[in-house]
Design a protein around this motif. Structure first.
Motif, PDB file in Angstrom:
ATOM      1  N   LEU A   8       9.658  -5.479 -37.515  1.00  0.00           N
ATOM      2  CA  LEU A   8       8.455  -6.045 -38.128  1.00  0.00           C
ATOM      3  C   LEU A   8       7.385  -6.408 -37.112  1.00  0.00           C
ATOM      4  N   CYS A   9       7.791  -7.099 -36.040  1.00  0.00           N
ATOM      5  CA  CYS A   9       6.814  -7.612 -35.081  1.00  0.00           C
ATOM      6  C   CYS A   9       7.586  -8.178 -33.896  1.00  0.00           C
ATOM      7  N   THR A  10       6.857  -8.743 -32.943  1.00  0.00           N
ATOM      8  CA  THR A  10       7.531  -9.422 -31.834  1.00  0.00           C
ATOM      9  C   THR A  10       7.793 -10.876 -32.209  1.00  0.00           C
ATOM     10  N   VAL A  11       8.762 -11.485 -31.553  1.00  0.00           N
ATOM     11  CA  VAL A  11       9.108 -12.880 -31.860  1.00  0.00           C
ATOM     12  C   VAL A  11       7.912 -13.808 -31.599  1.00  0.00           C
ATOM     13  N   PHE A  38      15.313 -16.947 -37.266  1.00  0.00           N
ATOM     14  CA  PHE A  38      14.429 -16.228 -38.178  1.00  0.00           C
ATOM     15  C   PHE A  38      15.141 -15.965 -39.502  1.00  0.00           C
ATOM     16  N   HIS A  39      14.432 -16.244 -40.590  1.00  0.00           N
ATOM     17  CA  HIS A  39      14.961 -16.072 -41.933  1.00  0.00           C
ATOM     18  C   HIS A  39      13.965 -15.224 -42.723  1.00  0.00           C
ATOM     19  N   ALA A  97      18.813  -9.552 -44.515  1.00  0.00           N
ATOM     20  CA  ALA A  97      19.402  -9.637 -43.179  1.00  0.00           C
ATOM     21  C   ALA A  97      18.274  -9.550 -42.153  1.00  0.00           C
ATOM     22  N   CYS A  98      18.287 -10.447 -41.170  1.00  0.00           N
ATOM     23  CA  CYS A  98      17.194 -10.536 -40.197  1.00  0.00           C
ATOM     24  C   CYS A  98      17.789 -10.911 -38.849  1.00  0.00           C
ATOM     25  N   HIS A  99      17.345 -10.242 -37.789  1.00  0.00           N
ATOM     26  CA  HIS A  99      17.803 -10.611 -36.459  1.00  0.00           C
ATOM     27  C   HIS A  99      16.703 -10.293 -35.448  1.00  0.00           C
ATOM     28  N   SER A 100      16.816 -10.933 -34.296  1.00  0.00           N
ATOM     29  CA  SER A 100      15.876 -10.640 -33.216  1.00  0.00           C
ATOM     30  C   SER A 100      16.646  -9.960 -32.092  1.00  0.00           C
ATOM     31  N   SER A 101      16.003  -8.964 -31.498  1.00  0.00           N
ATOM     32  CA  SER A 101      16.625  -8.191 -30.437  1.00  0.00           C
ATOM     33  C   SER A 101      15.530  -7.656 -29.537  1.00  0.00           C
ATOM     34  N   CYS A 106      13.722  -7.820 -36.583  1.00  0.00           N
ATOM     35  CA  CYS A 106      14.110  -6.706 -37.448  1.00  0.00           C
ATOM     36  C   CYS A 106      14.691  -7.248 -38.744  1.00  0.00           C
ATOM     37  N   VAL A 107      14.435  -6.559 -39.837  1.00  0.00           N
ATOM     38  CA  VAL A 107      15.062  -6.889 -41.122  1.00  0.00           C
ATOM     39  C   VAL A 107      15.748  -5.644 -41.651  1.00  0.00           C
TER      40      VAL A 107
END
Ligand code: FES
Length: 114
Positions: A8-11, A38-39, A97-101, A106-107
């Motif tokens: 989606l974007c950067t943190v 992130f949710h 589902a959402c995570h940062s990497s 990302c979702v």
């Protein structure tokens, strides 16, 4: 059918205790940063099935402690999407589902909704 992971974007684009809306395919979704976690949810209030925000990227109450629907004021827990007050109390937003990497958020969407 498999799901699809989307960046989606950067943190840095969603600072702590803020939210941001996105359009992905036919879906509108939003992401909340709660103290670095992130949710992500579909942008659809369980009361009437409409979008929650009345101004771009404004999904939180004034204290940034709860998600708020702008239409009738329903309040939802950021962590689970459970509605704790308002006309749809006891119902849930649809969580994704959402995570940062690598500094990216990302979702995961069902493939059919992307
Ligand atoms: S449409 Fe969200 S509380 Fe009524």
């Amino acid at each position: 059918m498999s799901d699809e992971s989307i960046t989606l974007c950067t943190v840095d684009e969603i600072p702590p205790n803020t939210s941001k809306g996105f359009t992905v395919g036919k879906q509108t979704i939003f992401v909340v940063n709660r103290a670095g976690q992130f949710h992500a949810y579909l942008n659809r209030c369980p009361h009437l099935g409409i979008r929650l925000e009345w101004q771009p990227d404004q999904f939180l109450d004034t204290d940034a402690r709860l998600i708020q629907c702008a239409t009738h004021g329903a309040l939802f827990l950021i962590e689970t999407g459970l509605c704790i007050a308002g006309p749809c109390a006891g119902q849930h937003l649809t969580k994704l589902a959402c995570h940062s990497s690598n500094q990216q958020i990302c979702v995961t969407l069902p493939l059919s909704s992307a």
